[in-house]
Design a protein around this motif. Structure first.
Motif, short mmCIF file in Angstrom:
data_model
loop_
_atom_site.label_atom_id
_atom_site.label_comp_id
_atom_site.label_asym_id
_atom_site.label_seq_id
_atom_site.Cartn_x
_atom_site.Cartn_y
_atom_site.Cartn_z
N LEU A 65 30.93 60.24 -36.86
CA LEU A 65 30.87 59.23 -38.20
C LEU A 65 31.97 58.34 -38.43
CD1 LEU A 65 28.51 59.63 -41.15
CD2 LEU A 65 30.44 61.43 -41.81
N ASN A 66 32.60 58.51 -38.23
CA ASN A 66 33.96 57.49 -37.95
C ASN A 66 34.01 56.06 -37.51
OD1 ASN A 66 34.34 58.03 -40.98
ND2 ASN A 66 35.56 60.26 -39.25
N ASP A 67 32.51 56.05 -36.30
CA ASP A 67 32.67 55.65 -35.60
C ASP A 67 33.90 54.95 -34.64
OD1 ASP A 67 31.51 53.27 -34.36
OD2 ASP A 67 32.29 51.09 -36.23
N GLU A 68 34.29 56.41 -34.26
CA GLU A 68 35.62 56.56 -33.53
C GLU A 68 35.72 56.06 -32.03
OE1 GLU A 68 38.61 59.57 -34.44
OE2 GLU A 68 37.09 60.38 -35.30
N ARG A 71 24.28 60.60 -26.94
CA ARG A 71 25.96 61.06 -26.92
C ARG A 71 26.93 60.18 -26.64
NH1 ARG A 71 29.46 62.56 -25.85
NH2 ARG A 71 30.52 64.23 -25.08
N GLU A 72 26.69 59.58 -25.89
CA GLU A 72 27.44 57.94 -25.89
C GLU A 72 27.91 57.77 -26.83
OE1 GLU A 72 26.31 55.74 -22.78
OE2 GLU A 72 28.06 54.03 -22.45
N SER A 73 27.32 57.74 -27.19
CA SER A 73 27.39 55.91 -29.06
C SER A 73 28.06 56.87 -30.34
CB SER A 73 26.55 55.47 -29.25
OG SER A 73 25.01 55.42 -29.41
N SER A 74 26.79 57.96 -30.86
CA SER A 74 27.60 58.79 -31.48
C SER A 74 27.84 60.00 -32.06
CB SER A 74 25.91 58.42 -31.99
OG SER A 74 25.32 56.94 -32.46
N VAL A 75 27.89 60.55 -30.56
CA VAL A 75 27.77 62.08 -30.70
C VAL A 75 29.88 62.25 -29.68
CG1 VAL A 75 27.86 63.77 -30.15
CG2 VAL A 75 26.18 62.45 -31.10
N LEU A 76 30.79 63.05 -30.42
CA LEU A 76 32.16 62.62 -29.85
C LEU A 76 31.67 64.58 -29.50
CD1 LEU A 76 34.63 61.57 -32.09
CD2 LEU A 76 33.56 60.23 -30.49
N LYS A 77 32.75 64.80 -27.69
CA LYS A 77 32.85 65.92 -27.69
C LYS A 77 33.80 66.78 -28.20
CE LYS A 77 31.99 68.36 -24.20
NZ LYS A 77 31.01 69.01 -23.68
N CYS A 78 34.48 67.39 -28.61
CA CYS A 78 35.17 68.38 -29.53
C CYS A 78 35.96 69.18 -28.12
CB CYS A 78 34.99 68.92 -29.86
SG CYS A 78 35.71 70.36 -30.20
N ASN A 110 31.21 46.13 -28.22
CA ASN A 110 31.79 47.39 -27.56
C ASN A 110 30.86 48.40 -28.68
OD1 ASN A 110 35.16 46.29 -28.25
ND2 ASN A 110 34.42 46.97 -26.23
N THR A 111 30.05 47.41 -29.52
CA THR A 111 29.47 48.06 -29.49
C THR A 111 27.43 48.43 -29.63
OG1 THR A 111 27.93 46.16 -31.07
CG2 THR A 111 30.06 47.51 -31.97
N ILE A 112 27.19 49.05 -30.44
CA ILE A 112 25.58 49.53 -29.69
C ILE A 112 24.56 48.76 -29.71
CG2 ILE A 112 23.63 51.08 -29.97
CD1 ILE A 112 25.64 52.88 -31.71
N VAL A 113 24.37 47.79 -31.06
CA VAL A 113 23.94 46.04 -31.28
C VAL A 113 24.22 45.43 -30.08
CG1 VAL A 113 23.95 44.07 -32.54
CG2 VAL A 113 24.21 46.38 -33.15
N GLY A 114 24.97 45.54 -29.47
CA GLY A 114 25.95 44.65 -28.34
C GLY A 114 24.45 44.89 -26.94
N ARG A 115 24.40 46.68 -26.90
CA ARG A 115 23.86 46.69 -25.76
C ARG A 115 22.13 46.06 -26.04
NH1 ARG A 115 27.59 48.22 -25.12
NH2 ARG A 115 28.65 49.61 -23.12
N SER A 116 22.18 45.82 -27.21
CA SER A 116 20.80 45.32 -27.28
C SER A 116 20.81 43.71 -27.47
CB SER A 116 20.71 45.56 -29.22
OG SER A 116 19.22 44.75 -29.11
#
Lengths: 363, 490
Positions: B447-450, B427-434, B303-309
């Motif tokens: 920041l907290n990798d939620e 946007r998909e991985s590192s930014v959350l919608k408020c 479920n990580t960014i590395v996984g996509r790589s």
């Protein structure tokens, strides 16, 4: 090389906004009339800026010593109280008493509190404006004790517990206390003997008198002689609980951000010291308390006659150049009460102040 | 909702746009419902929120008429206009308001319009016993209800605005639309689900949105900014995280079976063709894919960014294998050239490093070891340096050549966005919608990798199985080994 400190810039702009706000309202308040909407606006102002102030507190104290003038109605500029305050640490904050009053008005059940506190509120507002105008470069006005609303419940709970603990047969709750204790006799016979001396009952308390005599004097105090406050036991609770609450509030708020309280009010200082014994195992808190004692000693011993003709800016410059604070701290390598008695501490501070007066005299 | 095929977009100046977008001219922010107008009519929203719909509309009817009496020149019931009235008019209006609604109804607005900003309003409606938090909660709840300009609640607010303008005489209906007037009068008595509402509701919304057009009134930008600044400062972010929970136990079994296949093929190489360079290159590439997949499973990177790589590498390796096979017919030396190209890349790096004075000893690049690898392959000075991509065909073109365009279009391109740190991936991985409407649905860094990403393992398996099939074609893999791998369902 960093050429911008966004957080400090924001804090400075908050100070400017706060000054404008206070100047807007100062003409609208008088000893006859203070609208609750004015105090509400103060609370709203700090609520809006709460996160930024919290961020600032969390980030200033790691590399600097921050002192906060707290548990006092105002910093008395006429008595030059701001001078000795500057002798300590790197950052100087005045805990905003106006916001404390605003909180009390919103939260206390006593509808008459605002009427009784009008004079103090006006003093605090005008004092704040004066400080922001004249000394804003050196002293920040921020709400410390009223900042974290989550603390309030915790402090209430612990204050109640400490209060009930004063009695030989500890009541299980405040309800039980009010049901069991009514008269001054009830209190005198119920209070734990070893605590009689430790409980300071008012600013004018005389420790040479017996507990009963002191208690009688304290319970006749004007502030507690308000209609409706009830029997002696209720007055005793109103007096002591307030001191305990204030002291725990100071300790918890300062410990949260590693800020050192500068306490002018003797009773507040006494209770902070008294209750800090509960945290003797916590090194960080005890360091704060040690520096708080240093600050108190500076406050008590500082001789205003040396600064009557000294400009404040000039004074601050001398404090900085003479390295007064780091020099003072170096005299206490352990910063602990274990190796330093209060008397010794007092003597060392006295010596350091004498040296400082000499430097000041050369101006 | 059906997606519009890409062919219908217009490609202009490097971006795709829908033909429709060229027709619409966007409303300025201050004219929009959610940002501009709602803040002006928030007092109406508070009244509708406190009282039931019918009762709220009734009370507002009374208030609107009083407002006309007190301020006949007012064109819209905007709060900024009410604040512009004389002190006497304001006091009078607030007194009338208090006859119809409770003081606490409008109290939340004292958070924004404080004593120093609107003294008469604040003095009239403040109630310090309603905590700041409770007032914020009321405002936020209303924003949730009213942000959508077509919601029932928003339409009720907009009806009151329309009623205000109509009752002031500024809204005239042409003869042929007079019937709409009767429909409009029935609005407060109809439920939103009533069939008649299908005509009335859109009419209300369309008409109300026109009041800010032309020179009917001027927009009070200062008021709108003040409103949003105040409530955004007083509310906390409500971060929206999409969660993915996957059971990956089965994939461990898959990896074990895969290990057996690779073990078998490695045995073949070592025992039968230890000097077969083509087989070394093919198994080398395939093993690199295996290791990337193993990393994902062992370290739970699905479920990580590395996984996509990792998916991206698996696809690139598979396409490269197919491409090299295809090229072999015309370039018999292609396997050697592939090795030379890769080692040539290392040579470039080592050459640059040898002429640099900024080599850090703790860098992750083992320059000395790279030099050994270059020399191992062929004496260093004979290696031709080629910084161009291998054989100049990029991966998209290679994918087309080996009939795997879908792998490129549907997966590789997407994973490349993560590899290159493009905004879509960020946007998909590192930014959350408020989710707080008071913050106007902004985004904040995660920041907290939620935020976890969707599981990559099914795609890894899909590509790996294509690789396994290719290896089977080339070397033959016993059915007992391959069947379970190809039949695997995660």
């Amino acid at each position: 090389m960093r050429d911008k400190n966004l957080l400090l810039e924001k804090i400075c702009s908050i100070q400017t906004e706060y000054k404008i706000l206070l100047e807007t309202i100062v003409d609208k308040i008088s000893a006859d009339e203070i609208s609750p909407s004015i105090l509400d606006e103060i609370s709203i102002f700090w609520t809006k800026n709460q996160e930024i102030v919290d961020l600032y507190f969390r980030n200033i104290s790691s590399s600097q010593d921050v002192y906060v003038f707290t548990a006092a109605t105002f910093l008395d500029l006429d008595l030059l109280e701001h001078y000795p305050f500057m002798l300590l640490g790197d950052v100087h904050i005045l805990d905003d008493q106006v916001s404390v009053y605003a909180n009390v008005v919103a939260n206390c059940g006593d509808p008459d509190f605002l009427n009784r506190a009008k004079k103090q509120i006006i003093n605090s507002v005008t004092n704040n404006i004066q400080i922001l105008t004249k000394y804003g470069n050196h002293i920040l006005i921020l709400p410390l004790r009223s900042l974290n609303k989550d603390h309030q419940k915790l402090i209430q709970k612990n204050s109640t517990n400490v209060f009930l603990d004063l009695f030989k047969d500890k009541p299980k709750s405040l309800e039980e206390y009010f049901a069991t204790y009514k008269t001054i006799d009830d209190i005198c016979s119920g209070i734990r003997n070893e605590l009689e001396k430790s409980l300071i009952l008012s600013d004018a308390d005389d420790p040479s008198k017996t507990f009963r005599e002191r208690l009688e004097l304290a319970l006749n105090d004007d502030l507690l002689s308000i209609d409706g406050i009830g029997p002696d036991a209720s007055k005793f609770f109103a007096a002591i609980y307030g001191f305990i609450y204030q002291a725990l509030d100071v300790i918890l708020s300062c410990a949260t951000y590693n800020i050192i309280p500068y306490l002018r009010f003797g009773v507040a200082y006494h209770y902070v010291l008294f209750l800090s014994q509960n945290f003797s195992e916590m090194k960080e808190i005890m360091q704060i308390i040690f520096k708080c004692c240093l600050a108190r000693s500076i406050y008590r011993q500082f001789d205003n006659t040396h600064i009557q003709d000294v400009d404040f800016e000039e004074f601050c410059a001398v404090v900085k150049e003479s390295n007064f604070y780091s020099d003072l701290l170096s005299a206490f390598p352990d910063q602990s009460f274990e190796k330093q008695s209060a008397k010794e501490l007092h003597q060392i501070v006295e010596g350091k102040l004498s040296e400082f007066y000499c430097v000041l005299g050369k101006l | 909702m059906d997606h519009i095929p890409l062919s219908q977009y217009i490609f202009q100046n490097g971006k795709f746009s829908l033909p429709l977008n060229e027709i619409f001219i966007e409303f300025g922010d201050t004219k929009s419902w959610s940002y501009g107008r709602l803040s002006e009519y928030f007092w109406i929203a508070l009244i509708l929120n406190t009282y039931e719909r019918k009762e709220g509309l009734q009370r507002l009817g009374v208030i609107v008429n009083k407002l006309h009496e007190i301020a006949p020149d007012l064109r819209l019931p905007r709060l900024s206009d009410i604040f512009s009235l004389s002190n006497e008019q304001q006091i009078l209006f607030y007194q009338e308001l208090l006859k119809v609604v409770s003081k606490d109804t409008l109290s939340p607005l004292t958070l924004i319009y404080t004593y120093s900003i609107q003294p008469i309003f604040a003095e009239t409606f403040v109630n310090v016993k309603i905590s700041i938090e409770d007032r914020i909660e009321t405002i936020t709840a209303i924003l949730q209800k009213a942000t959508n300009h077509q919601s029932d609640f928003s339409t009720d607010i907009r009806f009151i605005v329309l009623y205000f303008v109509y009752s002031s005489g500024h809204l005239q209906f042409p003869e042929e639309q007079k019937y709409l007037l009767d429909e409009l009068k029935s609005y407060p008595h109809l439920e939103h689900g009533d069939p008649k509402m299908r005509i009335i509701r859109p009419f209300i919304r369309a008409t109300e949105s026109l009041f800010l057009e032309g020179d009917f009134v001027e927009i009070n930008e200062h008021y709108i900014t003040l409103f949003w600044e105040a409530i955004s400062k007083m509310t906390e972010c409500d971060l929206y995280v999409i969660s993915y929970e996957d059971d990956i136990e089965n994939f461990n079994v898959y990896l074990e079976r895969l290990y057996e296949i690779y073990g078998y093929l490695t045995d073949l190489f070592r025992k039968i063709s230890p000097l077969d360079n083509k087989m070394l290159v093919i198994l080398g590439i395939a093993t690199y894919s295996y290791k990337r997949l193993k990393e994902v499973i062992d370290y739970k990177l699905q479920n990580t960014i590395v996984g996509r790589s990792s998916v991206r590498v698996l696809i690139e390796n598979y396409i490269m294998l197919q491409y090299l096979r295809k090229l072999e017919a015309t370039h018999p030396n292609v396997w050697k050239e592939f090795q030379e190209y890769g080692i040539g890349q290392y040579k470039v790096i080592v050459t640059k490093a040898s002429s640099s004075s900024n080599i850090r000893q703790d860098s992750h690049v083992p320059y000395k070891y790279l030099e050994e690898l270059i020399n191992e392959f062929k004496r260093e000075e004979f290696i031709e340096m080629d910084t161009k991509y291998f054989n100049k065909d990029n991966i998209r073109k290679k994918a087309e050549m080996v009939n795997e365009k879908d792998l490129y279009d549907l997966y590789y391109d997407y994973d490349s966005a993560f590899e290159h740190g493009l905004w879509g991936a960020i946007r998909e991985s590192s930014v959350l919608k408020c989710n707080n409407p008071a913050h106007r649905y902004h985004c904040v860094p995660d920041l907290n990798d939620e935020q976890k990403l969707k599981n990559v393992l099914p795609d890894c398996v899909m590509v790996m199985n294509k690789t396994v099939k290719l290896l089977d074609e080339l070397y033959g893999i016993p059915d007992s080994l391959i069947k379970e791998v190809l039949d695997f369902e995660g």
